[in-house]
Write a protein that holds these residues in place. Structure first.
Motif, PDB file in Angstrom:
ATOM      1  N   TYR A 567       0.876  -1.177   0.000  1.00  0.00           N
ATOM      2  CA  TYR A 567       0.000   0.000   0.000  1.00  0.00           C
ATOM      3  C   TYR A 567       0.911   1.223   0.000  1.00  0.00           C
ATOM      4  O   TYR A 567       1.753   1.374   0.896  1.00  0.00           O
ATOM      5  CB  TYR A 567      -0.905   0.002   1.223  1.00  0.00           C
ATOM      6  N   GLU A 576      -4.243   7.214 -11.276  1.00  0.00           N
ATOM      7  CA  GLU A 576      -5.306   6.336 -11.744  1.00  0.00           C
ATOM      8  C   GLU A 576      -4.985   5.890 -13.163  1.00  0.00           C
ATOM      9  O   GLU A 576      -4.154   6.478 -13.858  1.00  0.00           O
ATOM     10  CB  GLU A 576      -6.658   7.057 -11.695  1.00  0.00           C
ATOM     11  N   GLU A 603       1.224  -7.036  -5.759  1.00  0.00           N
ATOM     12  CA  GLU A 603       0.192  -6.013  -5.954  1.00  0.00           C
ATOM     13  C   GLU A 603       0.674  -4.715  -5.328  1.00  0.00           C
ATOM     14  O   GLU A 603       1.337  -4.736  -4.285  1.00  0.00           O
ATOM     15  CB  GLU A 603      -1.124  -6.394  -5.254  1.00  0.00           C
ATOM     16  N   ARG A 605      -1.203  -1.007  -4.279  1.00  0.00           N
ATOM     17  CA  ARG A 605      -2.442  -0.230  -4.194  1.00  0.00           C
ATOM     18  C   ARG A 605      -2.096   1.175  -3.713  1.00  0.00           C
ATOM     19  O   ARG A 605      -1.267   1.338  -2.807  1.00  0.00           O
ATOM     20  CB  ARG A 605      -3.441  -0.888  -3.242  1.00  0.00           C
ATOM     21  N   GLY A 629      -9.308  -9.547   0.626  1.00  0.00           N
ATOM     22  CA  GLY A 629     -10.663  -9.324   0.134  1.00  0.00           C
ATOM     23  C   GLY A 629     -11.736  -9.575   1.170  1.00  0.00           C
ATOM     24  O   GLY A 629     -12.910  -9.754   0.838  1.00  0.00           O
ATOM     25  N   GLU A 646     -11.828   2.493   1.596  1.00  0.00           N
ATOM     26  CA  GLU A 646     -12.438   2.283   0.277  1.00  0.00           C
ATOM     27  C   GLU A 646     -11.403   2.434  -0.829  1.00  0.00           C
ATOM     28  O   GLU A 646     -11.388   1.669  -1.792  1.00  0.00           O
ATOM     29  CB  GLU A 646     -13.590   3.275   0.052  1.00  0.00           C
ATOM     30  N   GLN A 647     -10.534   3.425  -0.699  1.00  0.00           N
ATOM     31  CA  GLN A 647      -9.492   3.652  -1.711  1.00  0.00           C
ATOM     32  C   GLN A 647      -8.568   2.453  -1.851  1.00  0.00           C
ATOM     33  O   GLN A 647      -8.081   2.147  -2.936  1.00  0.00           O
ATOM     34  CB  GLN A 647      -8.637   4.868  -1.335  1.00  0.00           C
ATOM     35  N   LYS A 649      -9.075  -0.750  -1.336  1.00  0.00           N
ATOM     36  CA  LYS A 649      -9.641  -2.074  -1.619  1.00  0.00           C
ATOM     37  C   LYS A 649      -9.165  -2.637  -2.949  1.00  0.00           C
ATOM     38  O   LYS A 649      -9.025  -3.839  -3.115  1.00  0.00           O
ATOM     39  CB  LYS A 649     -11.176  -2.003  -1.621  1.00  0.00           C
ATOM     40  N   GLN A 650      -8.911  -1.760  -3.927  1.00  0.00           N
ATOM     41  CA  GLN A 650      -8.658  -2.228  -5.282  1.00  0.00           C
ATOM     42  C   GLN A 650      -7.181  -2.177  -5.650  1.00  0.00           C
ATOM     43  O   GLN A 650      -6.502  -1.177  -5.431  1.00  0.00           O
ATOM     44  CB  GLN A 650      -9.446  -1.364  -6.286  1.00  0.00           C
ATOM     45  N   ALA A 651      -6.698  -3.276  -6.213  1.00  0.00           N
ATOM     46  CA  ALA A 651      -5.355  -3.282  -6.786  1.00  0.00           C
ATOM     47  C   ALA A 651      -5.397  -2.599  -8.149  1.00  0.00           C
ATOM     48  O   ALA A 651      -6.454  -2.517  -8.779  1.00  0.00           O
ATOM     49  CB  ALA A 651      -4.849  -4.710  -6.929  1.00  0.00           C
ATOM     50  N   VAL A 652      -4.257  -2.104  -8.577  1.00  0.00           N
ATOM     51  CA  VAL A 652      -4.173  -1.500  -9.914  1.00  0.00           C
ATOM     52  C   VAL A 652      -4.222  -2.622 -10.944  1.00  0.00           C
ATOM     53  O   VAL A 652      -3.449  -3.583 -10.872  1.00  0.00           O
ATOM     54  CB  VAL A 652      -2.863  -0.692 -10.067  1.00  0.00           C
ATOM     55  N   SER A 653      -5.142  -2.541 -11.901  1.00  0.00           N
ATOM     56  CA  SER A 653      -5.274  -3.609 -12.900  1.00  0.00           C
ATOM     57  C   SER A 653      -5.074  -3.045 -14.299  1.00  0.00           C
ATOM     58  O   SER A 653      -5.096  -1.853 -14.524  1.00  0.00           O
ATOM     59  CB  SER A 653      -6.644  -4.263 -12.775  1.00  0.00           C
TER      60      SER A 653
END
Length: 653
Positions: A567, A576, A603, A605, A629, A646-647, A649-653
């Motif tokens: 992180y 982004e 990962e 994030r 998750g 919230e920010q 939660k998502q890995a960069v894909s």
């Protein structure tokens, strides 16, 4: 067990200057080694001599260490003393008019109080506590903002032999209730509200809510009027601090207590989720605070000392409420936060109060780098002579910024390893004796016998990594977990370690005998058979010019055992899309170059911040849950920034 691998290479070394060394309390490497040799030759005599020299005893002790009921060790157990007397009364003849505390409020208002004035106020408040039927052995919860009054409350409890348990003002009503109930508190001391960063923290409201959850033992609530907000008032239970204090005499004879009498109980998080009430003694704890102030902070009578920690943590106990006062020092106490009204607040205060010794957390340092890395240059920091860090390992690049920008390449940095349970510093450089290395807490203090072992207790010989342990009892150590002796033995003296104290941290020792803390044992990753400390990967990430802060955790991986999830907070805006992908690739390659391909994060994030408590501690268990998750169902009320989850939660894909 395979040893924990050290994958971080750091070769920069900073010896103390000749000027600093000549004036130091422990001057030069030979003086340090001589102290260590004294302790090795006669361990109990070493500590007994220090106890007789540094503490004023009402009844001198004749027995130094009692090991009959190990690991429930007793130090100086037939001696009698009073902690408040040692912090206040003994200085009155020589330091009565000396400033004890310089208090700076959130809005910048400054209040100074001398030792004579502080003694009078502590005596009056101690008398007020006695009038509320508080006496020897009663437990008192203190839930206060950073203030002179918070220190007075702690000192007043110590004066009459009451056992205080300070709860950090950022904790929720539920967390406060758990501590009130577990300790069986008879009285709660709080404030109508605290002021932080221009906002009011509703402390009295939290106390009211906590008491509705059930706390039958609580008879009274004393309220310090700070924010002047309207608060709920329960007649007969709630009492105003100022009304009680103003009605009392400013003389209060100390209650002399046995050296093993509990001075305080301080709760720290446990792996089971139930907080652990760490119980500290009076005599041994006070000795640890005093010796470390003299050795590690190289205390001088002319110093203006500033430890930025809240009294709700052990650092605020040892290096705000007790240590500086026990040596007759002048210290700064700060109500606010380092970024209000702007990120120059710390540097402005150092200039204003001519602070000479500054002690803060790596988290604060990293956040201030992000918010204004050049800001310190706008202030006169020439009064500084020594810098310190506490709370977690400091990344080498943050260490270098601290050294170059804040210390202007002339102030030694004391990177201190210790815990709530140890009471005082255990591993830290004595600044006039030990050359420092960025990221290393260097060598153990004299009389502190540290080692690194494997999981079966066998020592790691020479260089290598493993579990950090203490080989012999020391005066300021935890005595037990309040109300749970079995948990104390299980957590800190597991059978497989044959009497060694388990610190819960992994560490590596280099060829010079320096210790490098690699993170909590829980934070060791097992990647393709390699055991890696998370701190080293974090340090590599933070060394990248784009990165302000990083936290690394593991998540299950079918092939490698664990995958590395990082992180990252950048110095610029959160990226982004394609920009994020580009930076991820750059950072993975960077870690590969810094450490090796094995340490590349699987990962990455990005967030505007990391999930932290109000004290600045990163909540890694939440990051582990996010990486897997999992839905977060645990209490997040202590987070300073819950929306950040919230920010992340998502890995960069």
């Amino acid at each position: 067990m395979s040893s924990i691998e050290s994958i971080l290479t750091e070769t920069r070394v900073f010896p103390p200057s000749e000027q600093f060394k000549l004036a130091a309390n422990v001057s030069g490497l030979e003086a340090y080694r001589a102290l260590c040799q004294q302790a090795e030759q006669d361990y109990t005599a070493f500590w007994a001599n220090l106890a007789r020299t540094e503490i004023d005893w009402h009844q001198p002790f004749t027995q130094t260490l009692d090991e009959a009921n190990a690991p429930f060790y007793r130090w100086f157990y037939d001696g009698e003393l009073n902690a408040s007397y040692n912090c206040l009364d003994r200085h009155l003849a020589t330091h009565g008019d000396k400033t004890a505390i310089i208090f700076e409020a959130d809005d910048g208002t400054v209040t100074r109080i001398t030792y004579q004035q502080l003694h009078q106020r502590v005596c009056r408040f101690a008398n007020a506590l006695k009038r509320q039927n508080i006496s020897l052995g009663d437990r008192v919860i203190i839930y206060m903002p950073m203030s002179i009054e918070a220190v007075i409350a702690m000192q007043a409890c110590a004066r009459i032999g009451a056992i205080h348990s300070v709860v950090f003002g950022g904790f929720s009503a539920k967390s406060l209730h758990e501590r009130i109930a577990d300790v069986g508190a008879k009285l709660v001391i709080t404030a109508d509200g605290g002021l932080r960063g221009g906002r009011t923290v509703p402390l009295k409201t939290a106390v009211d809510e906590a008491l509705t959850l059930g706390a039958e033992a609580v008879e009274k609530v004393i309220v310090y009027q700070r924010s002047h907000d309207d608060v709920h008032w329960q007649t007969g239970r709630d009492l105003w601090w100022h009304e009680l204090e103003n009605a009392e005499s400013d003389e209060c004879e100390p209650t002399w207590v046995n050296a093993e009498h509990p001075l305080f109980i301080l709760y720290t998080s446990g792996s089971t989720g139930k907080p652990k009430g760490v119980q500290h003694s009076t005599g041994g704890y006070l000795l640890g605070a005093i010796t470390s102030i003299n050795w590690v902070f190289d205390y001088k009578d002319s110093d203006v000392f500033w430890c930025t920690a809240d009294v709700g943590w052990i650092t605020g106990h040892s290096y705000v409420a007790y240590g500086p006062l026990a040596v007759g020092g002048t210290q700064v106490v700060f109500e606010g936060i380092p970024t209000y009204p702007d990120a120059g607040r710390f540097w402005q205060m150092i200039e204003k109060h001519k602070v000479s010794v500054f002690y803060t957390a790596p988290t604060a340092i990293r956040s201030l780098i992000k918010l204004g890395g050049d800001l310190p240059k706008q202030y006169d920091l020439s009064s500084l002579r020594l810098l310190g860090t506490v709370g977690e390992p400091i990344n080498p690049e943050a260490w270098m910024w601290y050294h170059e920008v804040v210390g202007q390449e002339r102030c030694p940095i004391v990177d201190t390893w210790w815990q709530t349970e140890t009471g005082a510093h255990m591993i830290a450089p004595l600044p006039g004796a030990i050359a420092t290395k960025p990221g290393s807490c260097t060598t153990p203090l004299p009389g502190t016998l540290m080692d690194i072992v494997q999981e079966d207790g066998s020592p790691v010989i020479g260089t290598g990594g493993g579990l950090l342990v203490v080989k012999k009892p020391w005066p300021s150590m935890i005595r037990t977990i309040w109300g749970d002796a079995a948990r104390f033995k299980r957590a800190y003296f597991p059978e497989e370690l044959n009497g060694l104290y388990l610190a819960g941290d992994s560490a590596h020792r280099d060829a010079d005998g320096y210790f490098w803390i690699m993170g909590r044992i829980d934070d060791v990753l097992n990647v393709s058979g390699h055991r890696l400390g998370t701190m080293e990967i974090e340090s590599a990430l933070v060394a990248n010019p784009l990165v302000a802060e990083a936290a690394v955790v593991g998540k299950p991986h079918a092939i490698k055992g664990e995958a590395i999830v990082a992180y990252v907070v950048l110095k610029g805006h959160r990226p982004e899309g394609e920009a994020a992908k580009k930076i991820v690739a750059e950072l993975r390659d960077w870690v590969g170059q810094q450490i090796g391909p094995i340490a590349k994060p699987d990962e990455i994030r990005f967030g505007d911040n990391l999930p932290k408590t109000r004290s600045g501690k990163i909540m890694r268990r939440l990051l582990r849950s996010l990486a897997k998750g999992e839905e977060i169902t645990s209490d997040i009320s202590t987070l300073d920034n819950p929306a950040i989850l919230e920010q992340l939660k998502q890995a960069v894909s």
